[in-house]
Write a protein that holds these residues in place. Structure first.
Motif: not given
Length: 275
Positions: A137-164
């Motif tokens: 739901x955006x005019x462009x691709x962003x990593x957060x939106x792609x992660x939200x489409x995942x079927x599995x747990x996104x703990x690792x991606x979310x943790x790394x994003x939090x570190x950033x």
């Protein structure tokens, strides 16, 4: 936007008197503005010319990578600029021995290298996730939106994003600290106050503009609602990609009299040549 940034970049590169750290950093800020728009506008124009707004998964990852690295480069370059102004105003006698060409090169390597490497890891982590959807739901691709489409747990991606995010707050804290020291120094001297108005005020305006744009994007990502009008949602999605690259060169070009004088001189010379 492209013309304004290219004008500043060309002026700084051609004029040898502008080959000081502050102007070199400004040149890098404009280059990053062009780099960020290259990740957004081509696909946007393509969508306008086609009936379907579709992008391949690889293209989506590439667009997210360019946009995210551009945003992170913006904050890292602004951080280096804050350090440069801190040394120039708070330690003026040591400026040329501290901010040497070698030191400036290392700072620029960090300003560009850190975002490119850190976002590459984030994109890789996202690429390992299986997706259960394809609508963003955006005019462009962003990593957060792609992660939200995942079927599995996104703990690792979310943790790394939090570190950033924590790292970005560290940059912001450093900038605030340097400006507290700069303002203290300026209160003691009229000369330093004048230098602050001439060189630090444009940087401060660029920081405020970037902070507001980023907050709008965060608000949209976290609290964006389908009840908002499509036009408002689109504006909130692209504001931080459009406004800073246009705002920064205009503010610096109009406020820094060295740049303004040389740009006007070049324009006057072109008019004389045409006549």
């Amino acid at each position: 936007m492209v013309i304004v940034n290219l004008t500043l970049i060309t002026t700084i590169l051609i004029e040898k008197t502008l080959h000081d750290p502050m102007y070199i950093l400004l040149c890098n800020l404009c280059v990053n503005g062009l780099y960020g728009t290259a990740g957004f506008y081509p696909k946007l124009l393509s969508d306008f010319l086609s009936d379907s707004n579709v992008i391949s998964y690889a293209g989506c990852q590439m667009q997210a990578y360019v946009i995210y690295t551009s945003v992170m480069c913006e904050i890292t370059i602004l951080t280096v600029m804050a350090y440069d102004r801190y040394v120039a105003i708070c330690r003026p006698l040591q400026y040329h021995s501290v901010v040497t060409p070698s030191t400036l090169g290392k700072l620029l390597l960090f300003a560009w290298g850190y975002p490119f490497c850190s976002i590459l890891i984030a994109i890789y982590l996202t690429s390992t996730l299986p997706l259960c959807g394809s609508n963003i739901d955006k005019l462009y691709c962003d990593n957060v939106s792609v992660v939200k489409l995942s079927c599995t747990t996104t703990t690792l991606s979310n943790t790394y994003g939090f570190i950033l995010i924590i790292a970005q707050f560290a940059h912001a804290f450093f900038i605030v600290y340097t400006y507290i020291q700069i303002i203290r120094a300026c209160l003691k001297s009229i000369e330093q106050r004048s230098k602050f108005t001439q060189t630090c005020l444009p940087h401060l305006m660029a920081l405020i503009n970037f902070a507001i744009a980023s907050l709008i994007d965060v608000f949209y990502s976290q609290y964006g609602s389908m009840t908002l009008s499509q036009s408002l949602r689109n504006f909130m999605a692209v504001e931080y990609l459009v406004i800073p690259p246009l705002f920064n060169p205009l503010v610096y070009g109009l406020k820094l009299h060295q740049i303004r004088r040389r740009v006007f001189r070049a324009c006057a010379r072109d008019k004389v040549t045409q006549m």
